[in-house]
Design a protein around this motif. Structure first.
Motif, PDB file in Angstrom:
ATOM      1  N   ARG A 218      52.822 -49.655  20.333  1.00 55.29           N
ATOM      2  CA  ARG A 218      51.898 -48.940  20.935  1.00 55.29           C
ATOM      3  C   ARG A 218      50.589 -50.296  21.171  1.00 55.29           C
ATOM      4  O   ARG A 218      50.057 -50.334  21.997  1.00 55.29           O
ATOM      5  CB  ARG A 218      51.047 -48.127  20.151  1.00 55.29           C
ATOM      6  CG  ARG A 218      51.774 -47.048  19.681  1.00 55.29           C
ATOM      7  CD  ARG A 218      50.885 -45.911  19.656  1.00 55.29           C
ATOM      8  NE  ARG A 218      49.819 -46.213  18.415  1.00 55.29           N
ATOM      9  CZ  ARG A 218      50.020 -45.952  17.071  1.00 55.29           C
ATOM     10  NH1 ARG A 218      51.097 -45.522  16.445  1.00 55.29           N
ATOM     11  NH2 ARG A 218      48.905 -46.432  16.328  1.00 55.29           N
TER      12      ARG A 218
ATOM     13  N   ASP B  93      54.688 -48.680  14.492  1.00 50.20           N
ATOM     14  CA  ASP B  93      53.331 -48.457  15.140  1.00 50.20           C
ATOM     15  C   ASP B  93      53.063 -49.773  16.230  1.00 50.20           C
ATOM     16  O   ASP B  93      52.199 -49.558  17.296  1.00 50.20           O
ATOM     17  CB  ASP B  93      52.367 -48.438  14.228  1.00 50.20           C
ATOM     18  CG  ASP B  93      52.202 -47.184  13.394  1.00 50.20           C
ATOM     19  OD1 ASP B  93      53.002 -46.264  13.847  1.00 50.20           O
ATOM     20  OD2 ASP B  93      51.842 -47.167  12.282  1.00 50.20           O
TER      21      ASP B  93
ATOM     22  N   TYR C 172      47.626 -49.261  12.095  1.00 48.85           N
ATOM     23  CA  TYR C 172      48.764 -49.085  11.833  1.00 48.85           C
ATOM     24  C   TYR C 172      49.267 -48.996  10.465  1.00 48.85           C
ATOM     25  O   TYR C 172      49.252 -50.146   9.866  1.00 48.85           O
ATOM     26  CB  TYR C 172      49.490 -50.315  12.724  1.00 48.85           C
ATOM     27  CG  TYR C 172      49.183 -50.445  14.178  1.00 48.85           C
ATOM     28  CD1 TYR C 172      48.850 -49.648  14.737  1.00 48.85           C
ATOM     29  CD2 TYR C 172      49.614 -51.890  14.925  1.00 48.85           C
ATOM     30  CE1 TYR C 172      48.589 -49.678  16.360  1.00 48.85           C
ATOM     31  CE2 TYR C 172      49.347 -51.780  16.186  1.00 48.85           C
ATOM     32  CZ  TYR C 172      48.805 -51.020  16.996  1.00 48.85           C
ATOM     33  OH  TYR C 172      48.797 -50.859  18.226  1.00 48.85           O
TER      34      TYR C 172
END
Length: 242
Positions: free
Chosen positions: A43, A40, A35
């Protein structure tokens, strides 16, 4: 050696009681998962935490990815619907639903209420709003538009498809004709002799015709029962006989 308490078979007692350990773990986890940006973290999944020795931490945040991430990145603007799962009971709050719809409008380029006539089920499915498509919230995508702009004078036929039985109600048929007449600049019943099939089709009235013997004459006779119509003067009927 820089020991990571979570990598032992069992973390030390009370390890996850220390918020500092939470932060150290998340910094480490972000590196493991690659990340680079705050976004990010959308996710992140439960499986990621379990696979990287963070199950104990996950439980401390009510098993909520949203609570875990937002607690440690409070300065970021988070959209709960972009996580793998929204917080429990999130969609029950009308403020949350409207926040989502305003965001959705920006994603699909809707700038004014009229643009929402183009809302489709696929928009909600593509942009993480599938949880709203249920009898509890929205039976159809058009319900989303109505909730976002409840004061707007919505014309159901402009959504592309009316609800079953919509044209069975005389009030709905009359409302459509009033709207169509205004749109075409008709002021007197006699003006309707100029109306054509194309006028109905291009103004979302094709299904009304199909429920009225596919005849403009019967639509007008039903909509203006006090007027005596001369069928031979209707533009469409004349063209048909030719």
């Amino acid at each position: 050696h820089a020991w990571h308490g979570w990598l032992f078979v069992k973390a030390p007692q009370s390890f996850w009681f220390d918020v500092g350990n939470h932060r150290r773990y998340l910094r480490w986890l972000g590196k493991q998962l690659g990340y680079a940006e705050p976004a990010d973290w959308y996710r992140l999944t439960r499986s990621d935490l379990v696979a990287h020795h963070g199950a104990g931490l996950f439980v401390r945040y009510r098993s909520s990815i949203y609570d875990l991430v937002t607690s440690h990145f409070p300065d970021e603007t988070w959209h709960p619907w972009l996580f793998q799962a929204v917080p429990l009971a999130f969609w029950k709050d009308i403020a949350n639903r409207r926040a989502y719809l305003k965001w959705l409008g920006k994603q699909v380029g809707f700038k004014k209420p009229e643009d929402w006539y183009g809302i489709q089920k696929s928009h909600l499915e593509r942009y993480r709003g599938s949880g709203l498509l249920s009898p509890r919230y929205y039976r159809s995508a058009k319900d989303a538009a109505r909730e976002l702009y409840p004061e707007f004078d919505w014309k159901p036929w402009l959504f592309g498809k009316v609800a079953p039985g919509f044209w069975d109600k005389k009030a709905n048929r009359r409302a459509y004709l009033t709207w169509l007449g205004d749109r075409l600049g008709f002021r007197r019943p006699e003006d309707w002799y100029r109306v054509t099939w194309k006028d109905f089709v291009s103004n979302a009235g094709a299904t009304l015709l199909s429920t009225s013997r596919s005849s403009i004459y019967w639509v007008l006779k039903d909509g203006f029962p006090g007027h005596r119509w001369d069928r031979s003067l209707l533009a469409t009927d004349r063209s048909r006989r030719r």
